[in-house]
Scaffold this motif. Sequence first.
Motif, PDB file in Angstrom:
ATOM      1  N   ALA A  41       5.409   7.857   0.676  1.00 23.85           N
ATOM      2  CA  ALA A  41       5.393   7.274  -0.670  1.00 23.85           C
ATOM      3  C   ALA A  41       6.532   7.830  -1.503  1.00 23.85           C
ATOM      4  O   ALA A  41       6.344   8.205  -2.668  1.00 23.85           O
ATOM      5  N   ALA A  42       7.741   7.867  -0.937  1.00 26.84           N
ATOM      6  CA  ALA A  42       8.884   8.432  -1.651  1.00 26.84           C
ATOM      7  C   ALA A  42       9.205   7.655  -2.921  1.00 26.84           C
ATOM      8  O   ALA A  42       9.711   8.223  -3.895  1.00 26.84           O
ATOM      9  N   GLY A  43       8.937   6.349  -2.935  1.00 26.21           N
ATOM     10  CA  GLY A  43       9.157   5.587  -4.155  1.00 26.21           C
ATOM     11  C   GLY A  43       8.317   6.109  -5.291  1.00 26.21           C
ATOM     12  O   GLY A  43       8.764   6.186  -6.448  1.00 26.21           O
ATOM     13  N   TYR A  44       7.092   6.497  -4.982  1.00 24.56           N
ATOM     14  CA  TYR A  44       6.159   7.012  -5.989  1.00 24.56           C
ATOM     15  C   TYR A  44       6.617   8.364  -6.521  1.00 24.56           C
ATOM     16  O   TYR A  44       6.790   8.553  -7.725  1.00 24.56           O
ATOM     17  N   TYR A  45       6.825   9.342  -5.608  1.00 23.44           N
ATOM     18  CA  TYR A  45       7.139  10.678  -6.111  1.00 23.44           C
ATOM     19  C   TYR A  45       8.619  10.887  -6.396  1.00 23.44           C
ATOM     20  O   TYR A  45       9.013  11.911  -6.944  1.00 23.44           O
ATOM     21  N   GLY A  46       9.467   9.876  -6.074  1.00 26.67           N
ATOM     22  CA  GLY A  46      10.890   9.976  -6.387  1.00 26.67           C
ATOM     23  C   GLY A  46      11.300   9.180  -7.608  1.00 26.67           C
ATOM     24  O   GLY A  46      12.487   9.000  -7.867  1.00 26.67           O
ATOM     25  N   ASN A  47      10.296   8.674  -8.372  1.00 24.81           N
ATOM     26  CA  ASN A  47      10.549   7.948  -9.626  1.00 24.81           C
ATOM     27  C   ASN A  47      11.335   6.659  -9.428  1.00 24.81           C
ATOM     28  O   ASN A  47      12.131   6.273 -10.281  1.00 24.81           O
ATOM     29  N   GLN A  48      11.107   5.983  -8.305  1.00 28.47           N
ATOM     30  CA  GLN A  48      11.715   4.668  -8.110  1.00 28.47           C
ATOM     31  C   GLN A  48      10.684   3.597  -8.480  1.00 28.47           C
ATOM     32  O   GLN A  48       9.870   3.181  -7.650  1.00 28.47           O
ATOM     33  N   VAL A  49      10.738   3.177  -9.718  1.00 25.41           N
ATOM     34  CA  VAL A  49       9.831   2.163 -10.246  1.00 25.41           C
ATOM     35  C   VAL A  49      10.672   1.171 -11.039  1.00 25.41           C
ATOM     36  O   VAL A  49      11.447   1.576 -11.919  1.00 25.41           O
ATOM     37  N   ASN A  50      10.579  -0.124 -10.740  1.00 23.67           N
ATOM     38  CA  ASN A  50      11.372  -1.087 -11.497  1.00 23.67           C
ATOM     39  C   ASN A  50      10.679  -1.458 -12.809  1.00 23.67           C
ATOM     40  O   ASN A  50       9.577  -0.988 -13.105  1.00 23.67           O
ATOM     41  N   LYS A  51      11.309  -2.289 -13.604  1.00 26.39           N
ATOM     42  CA  LYS A  51      10.785  -2.588 -14.941  1.00 26.39           C
ATOM     43  C   LYS A  51       9.482  -3.371 -14.904  1.00 26.39           C
ATOM     44  O   LYS A  51       8.761  -3.435 -15.904  1.00 26.39           O
ATOM     45  N   GLU A  52       9.176  -3.972 -13.753  1.00 22.82           N
ATOM     46  CA  GLU A  52       7.879  -4.659 -13.610  1.00 22.82           C
ATOM     47  C   GLU A  52       6.775  -3.730 -13.115  1.00 22.82           C
ATOM     48  O   GLU A  52       5.658  -4.173 -12.863  1.00 22.82           O
ATOM     49  N   GLY A  53       7.096  -2.443 -12.952  1.00 21.02           N
ATOM     50  CA  GLY A  53       6.088  -1.488 -12.494  1.00 21.02           C
ATOM     51  C   GLY A  53       5.854  -1.531 -11.004  1.00 21.02           C
ATOM     52  O   GLY A  53       4.800  -1.108 -10.518  1.00 21.02           O
ATOM     53  N   LYS A  54       6.856  -1.999 -10.256  1.00 22.13           N
ATOM     54  CA  LYS A  54       6.739  -2.076  -8.798  1.00 22.13           C
ATOM     55  C   LYS A  54       7.445  -0.884  -8.152  1.00 22.13           C
ATOM     56  O   LYS A  54       8.455  -0.399  -8.640  1.00 22.13           O
ATOM     57  N   SER A  55       6.889  -0.417  -7.032  1.00 22.24           N
ATOM     58  CA  SER A  55       7.524   0.622  -6.239  1.00 22.24           C
ATOM     59  C   SER A  55       7.293   0.281  -4.770  1.00 22.24           C
ATOM     60  O   SER A  55       6.971  -0.864  -4.444  1.00 22.24           O
ATOM     61  N   PHE A  56       7.440   1.250  -3.876  1.00 21.15           N
ATOM     62  CA  PHE A  56       7.354   0.920  -2.450  1.00 21.15           C
ATOM     63  C   PHE A  56       6.785   2.086  -1.657  1.00 21.15           C
ATOM     64  O   PHE A  56       6.809   3.245  -2.085  1.00 21.15           O
ATOM     65  N   ILE A  57       6.277   1.761  -0.485  1.00 22.44           N
ATOM     66  CA  ILE A  57       5.961   2.747   0.538  1.00 22.44           C
ATOM     67  C   ILE A  57       6.780   2.395   1.770  1.00 22.44           C
ATOM     68  O   ILE A  57       7.249   1.256   1.910  1.00 22.44           O
ATOM     69  N   THR A  58       6.989   3.367   2.637  1.00 24.65           N
ATOM     70  CA  THR A  58       7.687   3.095   3.896  1.00 24.65           C
ATOM     71  C   THR A  58       6.742   3.318   5.064  1.00 24.65           C
ATOM     72  O   THR A  58       5.865   4.196   5.013  1.00 24.65           O
ATOM     73  N   ILE A  59       6.945   2.548   6.097  1.00 21.39           N
ATOM     74  CA  ILE A  59       6.097   2.617   7.287  1.00 21.39           C
ATOM     75  C   ILE A  59       6.994   2.715   8.516  1.00 21.39           C
ATOM     76  O   ILE A  59       7.930   1.929   8.676  1.00 21.39           O
ATOM     77  N   GLU A  60       6.716   3.680   9.387  1.00 23.25           N
ATOM     78  CA  GLU A  60       7.422   3.804  10.658  1.00 23.25           C
ATOM     79  C   GLU A  60       6.503   3.348  11.786  1.00 23.25           C
ATOM     80  O   GLU A  60       5.383   3.854  11.915  1.00 23.25           O
ATOM     81  N   CYS A  61       6.982   2.419  12.576  1.00 20.29           N
ATOM     82  CA  CYS A  61       6.238   1.950  13.742  1.00 20.29           C
ATOM     83  C   CYS A  61       7.109   2.151  14.983  1.00 20.29           C
ATOM     84  O   CYS A  61       8.084   1.408  15.186  1.00 20.29           O
ATOM     85  N   THR A  62       6.786   3.144  15.776  1.00 17.46           N
ATOM     86  CA  THR A  62       7.534   3.315  17.021  1.00 17.46           C
ATOM     87  C   THR A  62       7.181   2.171  17.962  1.00 17.46           C
ATOM     88  O   THR A  62       6.090   1.589  17.884  1.00 17.46           O
ATOM     89  N   ALA A  63       8.106   1.842  18.833  1.00 17.34           N
ATOM     90  CA  ALA A  63       7.939   0.622  19.617  1.00 17.34           C
ATOM     91  C   ALA A  63       8.520   0.776  21.012  1.00 17.34           C
ATOM     92  O   ALA A  63       9.325   1.665  21.275  1.00 17.34           O
TER      93      ALA A  63
END
Length: 446
Positions: free
Chosen positions: A329-351
């Motif tokens: 949840a680097a978007g959350y704890y790294g203060n990456q939030v756009n003006k609409e209040g959206k942020s992101f999570i990242t997911i790693e899927c090994t394959a």
Amino acid sequence: MGRVAVIGAGFRGFCDALSLQEAGHNVTIIDSVPFFGGIMNSMQMGDFIVDKGVHFFNSMPPEIIDIVTEIMDGKVRPIGYWSRSVFGQEVTENFSLPNLECISQEEKNKIIFELIELASEGKADLEMGNLQEYFDRNFGNTIGTIYARIFEGIYKTKAQDAEKRAVKQTSLHRTKFLSDEQMMLLKNIPWLNDRLAARRKALGKIDDLTSVYPSDGKGMKGWCERAATWLRSRGVNIHLGTKIERIELKESNIIISMLDDHYEFDRVVWSNDEIDQFTRMFGWETDVNDLLKGTPLVFYSMVTDIDKIKEFTYHQNFDPDSSMFRAAAAGYYGNQVNKEGKSFITIECTAEMDGDVWNNPASQIDAIWAECKRDNVVDNSAQLLECNFIKIPTSYKIRLNGYNDKFIDVCNRVDELDKRLILRKSEPFFRREIYLESLNLPDLVG
């Protein structure tokens, strides 16, 4: 003091350059990629700057945290121990290893018997050997079987084919299969103490190490860019995006040629893991890197409302049949939030290369999002607003059997060729280890 070339602009190159510069050397960093920081440098995905995996300054000594904070002009966020793990579809908060408490009582009794038997024998750990042998010798056959299945599920490599040292790249170096209180009782047996785990709340304060993350809204990319500027302000030369054509060993100096220019040095320090690339500079055709098996990975960035993202640093799923391996949840704890209040999570899927996930990453999106809700990565009412993904053919590099012997042989050959070439036999994995090892570099350079 001398002129030293540090080859590699990742975190190891940064630490090496810092240590040498503070010792009075004239330092130049060289890397063929056009950006500083290596794998730490983030990428643009949609509207956000996204790290390539879970990257933060985790459990670092105070002195390097002070340097990171100085580089960031104070724009860092302290990170608590917010990891979580999943096994048997059960989430364990504040724990980054597989929690095996969900297995049957019969299996737990068998594990206790095997551990006590191992402890009574008191055997020292094998210096080398394969990873399966490491699991069996440290935890017994029952956990050895479980851990081998987890390892293969995540890294797409059998434990018996990987060197024991591969465990450092995993969260399989300790085990927990009972409650914290019961694990603490077993840890009173000295031989078991370093092999068993309990959550930190049961352990209490165990060190003075600190974890932080850049809070300027640019992810780790913000630190990488500032770090390069900071090093230059201290007199370190940095050449990025320029491939080394050849290294010539002269009696009085070492000449490194890049395109139409060349530079003279007294010492060369190799600070990346492309060993065969280094030896080719001297006409050797080595195959050390053939025994590094890269795990294919599909990397997703999922956008949702910031208030729907749970507070955690990283979340690891150890169920072999799960859709995702690791969330952050680097978007959350790294203060990456756009003006609409959206942020992101990242997911790693090994394959598996050319498997279903690799061939059709979009087909996994609904299953991944369902797991995020089930495991409380995001709120159950969270809406997936956007999803971007990239395919990474080589991510986690697993050291296969025989790698260490070849690597040490090459290190010895380089040392015999010219002691002005520094190729260290140690390969630290965690950033803390990288930093601490770099403190010894001035003694090697002389």
